[in-house]
Design an enzyme around this catalytic site. Structure first.
Site, PDB file in Angstrom:
ATOM      1  CG  ASP A 172      -1.990  -1.296   1.592  1.00 18.15           C
ATOM      2  OD1 ASP A 172      -1.622  -2.326   0.145  1.00 18.15           O
ATOM      3  OD2 ASP A 172      -3.047  -0.905   2.276  1.00 18.15           O
ATOM      4  CD  GLU A 232      -8.937  -3.958   2.372  1.00 15.82           C
ATOM      5  OE1 GLU A 232      -8.809  -4.268   3.454  1.00 15.82           O
ATOM      6  OE2 GLU A 232      -8.462  -4.683   1.184  1.00 15.82           O
TER       7      GLU A 232
END
Ligand code: FRU
Length: 482
Positions: A75, A329
């Protein structure tokens, strides 16, 4: 749109804006998400891509380069201002990534239990094809953050040389779980921030002086907590300003609907079928014959109560995916002017394996458009799917650690898509035909307007831009603009 034979029509959504504090939560419905399959080709040869090329990420080559040999990288987000601009600081571009040690003896799939926030920098206007990102190491000193594991967030340049790092403070209690990857004592999760100082000179970028503050823990009412569900999600803060509400700072984050796991009952509005639709399911059917009530993702909203951004209040979620999907998310809000009007795009990533019974979709980024931060969001492309990894949706869902060999080898090629200014979409490489990643993907370009998205295949090479291309669009020096 004309209905696809055998499928329901998508729900009607007005895109109308509500006050950010209003008690209205937009629904990503089963009728909406069923359009993913309605738009998928049922007749492709097994293991091909069944999705439209407009929503399919081009194929990543198997011989992708590693961004760094010592840490896995997943990420990732840029240094931004409150309007999602990517800011260059004193001539340097800076990005933040979850990282985990490649040499510590655990595997790539154990990275979550060992995650730290790291950072990289490179000269603004570097040649993205040639100049590598320089790894600056961990952002925070060891054992200084709230919690023992650092998960995703966002980083804002504040006045002068101050930065606010919003992050997920995850605390694992079980060493066995950290090493083995799951199944142990559930972790705690809090949203936290750290205010620190950025320094830049001719050698690069450093940070120091971080002061950590815990901001939010799930309340169990609007947002599910650990006592209600050991597998709860509460993470991934992204803060921004809304031109419609000057002076306020908002945060979107990943949550789940409050309440004990399994107690949720799917509602008519979660199903979202139009009256009389012959392909509608009934509430009773869904609640008695499926397990769809276990999937209760939402995108949370909070508002800052002070200028220091150290005190926050929950507002109702802006979007729920009850009975559709369990994880929405890394949400982000991207505001784009269309025909003289601000349109709010809510982007969020999701997985195949988190879909509810009866639903199917790829790993990728999903989008919703409305007239305000809180609005009756219209899913992009009528389905919500904006960009997914090449997948044969006619085959059952898998997970990246155990893909079906008959499935498209690129179904998990990339995840954690982050939409940057100009529609540049960055992600990390997970599994390209069995080759595990841990490095940034080639950036792709997604054009979007009027709630329709389309991969730009004229960008880069057949739609694949440079690996890890996160360019800046605003320049800031120590003393302001230069
Ligand atoms: C997305 C994600 C985030 C979380 C992180 C943990 O890839 O699941 O929601 O912050 O990964 O590694």
């Amino acid at each position: 749109p004309a209905p696809t034979p055998g499928f329901p029509l998508p729900s009607l959504h007005t895109q109308q804006a509500y006050d950010p504090a209003a008690n209205f939560t937009s629904k990503w419905t089963r009728a909406d998400a069923k359009q993913i399959m309605a738009q998928s080709n049922p007749n492709v040869a097994p293991g091909q891509n069944s999705m439209s090329p407009n929503v399919t990420m081009p194929e990543i080559p198997e011989d992708f380069p590693a961004m760094n040999d010592d840490v896995w990288v997943w990420d990732t987000w840029s240094l931004t201002d409150e309007n999602a601009n990517q800011v260059s600081y004193k001539g340097w571009d800076v990005i933040f990534s979850l990282v985990a040690d490649r040499h510590a003896g655990y595997g790539f799939d154990q990275r979550h239990w060992n995650a730290r926030i790291g950072y990289f920098f490179r000269k603004t206007n570097a040649d993205p094809a040639k100049d590598k990102w320089n790894y600056g190491g961990h952002l925070f000193l060891d054992n200084t953050s709230i919690g023992n594991t650092e998960w995703s967030g966002s980083t804002r340049l504040m006045q002068g040389n101050k930065i606010n790092v919003f992050y997920t403070a995850t605390t694992f209690y079980d060493v066995a779980e950290r090493n083995a990857g799951g199944g142990g004592i559930a972790p705690d999760a809090a949203i936290a921030k750290a205010l620190g100082t950025i320094h830049a000179d001719k050698n690069g970028v450093t940070f120091d002086g971080f002061q950590h503050t815990k901001l939010l823990e799930p309340d169990g009412k609007l947002y599910q907590n650990k006592a209600q569900n050991p597998g709860f999600a509460f993470r991934d803060p992204y803060t921004f300003a809304d031109p419609a509400h000057p002076g306020k700072t908002f945060m979107v984050f990943e949550g789940n609907t409050g309440g004990t796991r399994g107690s949720y009952k799917c509602k008519q509005e979660d199903l979202g079928y139009r009256p009389g639709d012959p392909h509608a399911e009934t509430v009773d059917q869904v609640n008695s014959t499926t397990g769809a009530w276990y999937q209760t993702a939402n995108v949370g909203l909070a508002v800052a109560d002070n200028k220091d951004l150290t005190k926050w209040s929950f507002l109702p979620p802006v979007l729920s995916a009850n009975c559709v999907n369990d994880q929405t998310e890394r949400p982000q809000i991207y505001i784009q002017n269309e025909n003289g009007k601000n349109k709010y795009y809510l982007f969020t990533i999701s997985h195949q394996f988190t879909y509810a019974d009866g639903m199917r979709g790829p790993d990728g980024v999903y989008g919703f458009v409305g007239d305000g931060v809180r609005s009756d969001y219209q899913p992009v492309n009528n389905s919500g799917l904006a960009l997914g990894s090449p997948t044969d949706l006619n085959m059952p869902a898998n997970a990246p650690e155990g893909p079906d060999p008959r499935q498209n080898g690129r179904q998990f090629q990339a995840y954690s898509h982050y939409v940057q200014p100009g529609g540049l979409v960055q992600s990390f490489i997970d599994n390209v035909d069995g080759v595990r990643g841990g490095s940034l993907s080639p950036t792709v370009k997604m054009n979007f307007k009027g709630g329709v998205t389309q991969v730009d295949r004229s960008f880069g090479q057949n739609g694949l831009g440079p690996f890890g291309y996160l360019p800046t669009n605003v320049r800031v020096g120590g003393e302001g603009l230069y």
